[in-house]
Design a protein around this motif. Structure first.
Motif, PDB file in Angstrom:
ATOM      1  N   GLY A  39      -9.740  -6.511  35.587  1.00 46.74           N
ATOM      2  CA  GLY A  39      -9.080  -5.592  36.264  1.00 46.74           C
ATOM      3  C   GLY A  39      -8.883  -6.141  37.663  1.00 46.74           C
ATOM      4  O   GLY A  39      -8.710  -5.346  38.863  1.00 46.74           O
ATOM      5  N   TYR A  45      -3.195  -2.120  35.905  1.00 46.98           N
ATOM      6  CA  TYR A  45      -3.053  -0.786  35.982  1.00 46.98           C
ATOM      7  C   TYR A  45      -1.631  -0.384  35.810  1.00 46.98           C
ATOM      8  O   TYR A  45      -1.440   0.820  35.668  1.00 46.98           O
ATOM      9  CB  TYR A  45      -3.669  -0.360  37.377  1.00 46.98           C
ATOM     10  CG  TYR A  45      -4.939  -0.637  37.532  1.00 46.98           C
ATOM     11  CD1 TYR A  45      -5.981   0.324  37.151  1.00 46.98           C
ATOM     12  CD2 TYR A  45      -5.386  -1.641  38.233  1.00 46.98           C
ATOM     13  CE1 TYR A  45      -7.401   0.017  37.135  1.00 46.98           C
ATOM     14  CE2 TYR A  45      -6.597  -1.952  38.344  1.00 46.98           C
ATOM     15  CZ  TYR A  45      -7.680  -1.283  38.041  1.00 46.98           C
ATOM     16  OH  TYR A  45      -8.974  -1.569  37.971  1.00 46.98           O
ATOM     17  N   TRP A  50      -6.284  -1.554  26.784  1.00 42.05           N
ATOM     18  CA  TRP A  50      -7.106  -0.568  26.351  1.00 42.05           C
ATOM     19  C   TRP A  50      -8.652  -1.618  26.425  1.00 42.05           C
ATOM     20  O   TRP A  50      -8.385  -2.610  25.761  1.00 42.05           O
ATOM     21  CB  TRP A  50      -6.884  -0.060  25.063  1.00 42.05           C
ATOM     22  CG  TRP A  50      -5.706   0.955  24.868  1.00 42.05           C
ATOM     23  CD1 TRP A  50      -4.391   0.612  25.093  1.00 42.05           C
ATOM     24  CD2 TRP A  50      -5.803   2.207  24.727  1.00 42.05           C
ATOM     25  NE1 TRP A  50      -3.344   1.802  24.998  1.00 42.05           N
ATOM     26  CE2 TRP A  50      -4.523   2.724  24.639  1.00 42.05           C
ATOM     27  CE3 TRP A  50      -6.705   3.092  24.539  1.00 42.05           C
ATOM     28  CZ2 TRP A  50      -4.028   4.143  24.448  1.00 42.05           C
ATOM     29  CZ3 TRP A  50      -6.574   4.193  24.110  1.00 42.05           C
ATOM     30  CH2 TRP A  50      -5.157   5.000  24.163  1.00 42.05           C
ATOM     31  N   ARG A  55      -7.871   3.634  27.300  1.00 47.37           N
ATOM     32  CA  ARG A  55      -6.870   2.901  28.234  1.00 47.37           C
ATOM     33  C   ARG A  55      -7.220   2.934  29.714  1.00 47.37           C
ATOM     34  O   ARG A  55      -7.914   3.883  30.298  1.00 47.37           O
ATOM     35  CB  ARG A  55      -5.520   3.737  28.093  1.00 47.37           C
ATOM     36  CG  ARG A  55      -4.438   3.223  28.749  1.00 47.37           C
ATOM     37  CD  ARG A  55      -3.014   3.499  28.560  1.00 47.37           C
ATOM     38  NE  ARG A  55      -1.836   2.861  29.454  1.00 47.37           N
ATOM     39  CZ  ARG A  55      -0.650   3.082  29.217  1.00 47.37           C
ATOM     40  NH1 ARG A  55      -0.488   3.440  28.252  1.00 47.37           N
ATOM     41  NH2 ARG A  55       0.033   2.197  30.023  1.00 47.37           N
ATOM     42  N   ARG A  56      -6.966   1.693  30.109  1.00 48.08           N
ATOM     43  CA  ARG A  56      -7.261   1.577  31.655  1.00 48.08           C
ATOM     44  C   ARG A  56      -6.682   2.533  32.649  1.00 48.08           C
ATOM     45  O   ARG A  56      -5.478   2.785  32.412  1.00 48.08           O
ATOM     46  CB  ARG A  56      -7.268  -0.056  32.120  1.00 48.08           C
ATOM     47  CG  ARG A  56      -7.679  -0.266  33.582  1.00 48.08           C
ATOM     48  CD  ARG A  56      -7.242  -1.550  33.882  1.00 48.08           C
ATOM     49  NE  ARG A  56      -8.312  -2.694  33.146  1.00 48.08           N
ATOM     50  CZ  ARG A  56      -9.609  -2.745  33.599  1.00 48.08           C
ATOM     51  NH1 ARG A  56     -10.031  -1.957  34.564  1.00 48.08           N
ATOM     52  NH2 ARG A  56     -10.125  -3.529  33.119  1.00 48.08           N
ATOM     53  N   ILE A  65     -16.413   0.083  34.149  1.00 54.92           N
ATOM     54  CA  ILE A  65     -15.945  -1.082  33.163  1.00 54.92           C
ATOM     55  C   ILE A  65     -16.882  -2.192  33.437  1.00 54.92           C
ATOM     56  O   ILE A  65     -17.067  -2.945  32.430  1.00 54.92           O
ATOM     57  CB  ILE A  65     -14.427  -1.320  33.457  1.00 54.92           C
ATOM     58  CG1 ILE A  65     -13.644  -0.299  32.915  1.00 54.92           C
ATOM     59  CG2 ILE A  65     -13.840  -2.746  32.782  1.00 54.92           C
ATOM     60  CD1 ILE A  65     -12.308  -0.177  33.670  1.00 54.92           C
TER      61      ILE A  65
END
Length: 201
Positions: A39, A45, A50, A55-56, A65
């Motif tokens: 991330g 984004y 996933w 799913r992010r 996370i």
């Protein structure tokens, strides 16, 4: 980045029990791939990513996370320059913080000591982190990543800066982690001889 496509049409799934090595020359996109997973790249984004079956960007917080990922990369290493003891740096892994701003429980303190012992760096516990050698700092950060027993352990060139003995010890330790815990490895290296034997893919 600008008009340059770094990664394109990547479709990849990591299943339970698998430990992956990511290989390729400089500029191939290895670090970008790791940043998408962790991330740290905003493209995470706007693409279909996933993590742990979800799913992010579908409502989870970044801290939810982070709690399931242990991460050591050269970029993270370069940014972790705090005046803390090595033991405090390891303890910061429980809170995913750069620096230690919360008090650990007695159980967390014990776990941090166990992790430093397993890494053969218990003797560094009272040493100032920013005065350690590069290789010693790397081992402390790996202990920090492992202290919370993450579901996914991401290591980008973890052997860089380690002498032969520490490299051997680290690879043996990673094999034990793969065999004895639920942590799965995502391991980047340029050198095939630096891959732990537990790598499955």
């Amino acid at each position: 980045y600008g008009k340059k496509t770094v990664l394109d049409n990547v479709s990849w799934e990591m299943r339970p029990g698998e430990h992956w090595a990511i290989a390729g020359p400089n500029g191939a996109g290895k670090t970008t791939l790791l940043a998408l997973i962790s991330g740290e790249n905003l493209q995470a984004y706007s693409n279909a990513i996933w993590l742990f079956g979800r799913r992010r960007g579908s409502g989870e917080s970044v801290w939810e996370i982070k709690a399931r990922i242990g991460l050591v990369t050269p970029h993270f290493h370069a940014g972790y320059q705090k005046q803390l003891t090595a033991f405090e740096v390891v303890c910061s892994g429980f809170f995913d913080s750069v620096g230690l701003y919360r008090r650990c429980s007695p159980e967390q303190l014990q776990q941090a000591r166990r992790q430093m012992t397993a890494q053969d760096i218990a003797h560094l516990d009272k040493c100032q982190f920013n005065r350690l050698s590069h290789g010693q700092q790397r081992l402390v950060l790996i202990a920090r990543a492992l202290v919370k027993q993450p579901r996914l352990l991401i290591l980008d060139e973890p052997c860089a800066g380690l002498d032969a003995d520490h490299r051997r010890h680290l690879l043996t330790h990673l094999n034990r982690i793969a065999a004895d815990t639920a942590s799965q490895l995502l391991y980047v290296t340029h050198h095939p001889d630096e891959r732990p034997a537990c790598i499955t893919h």
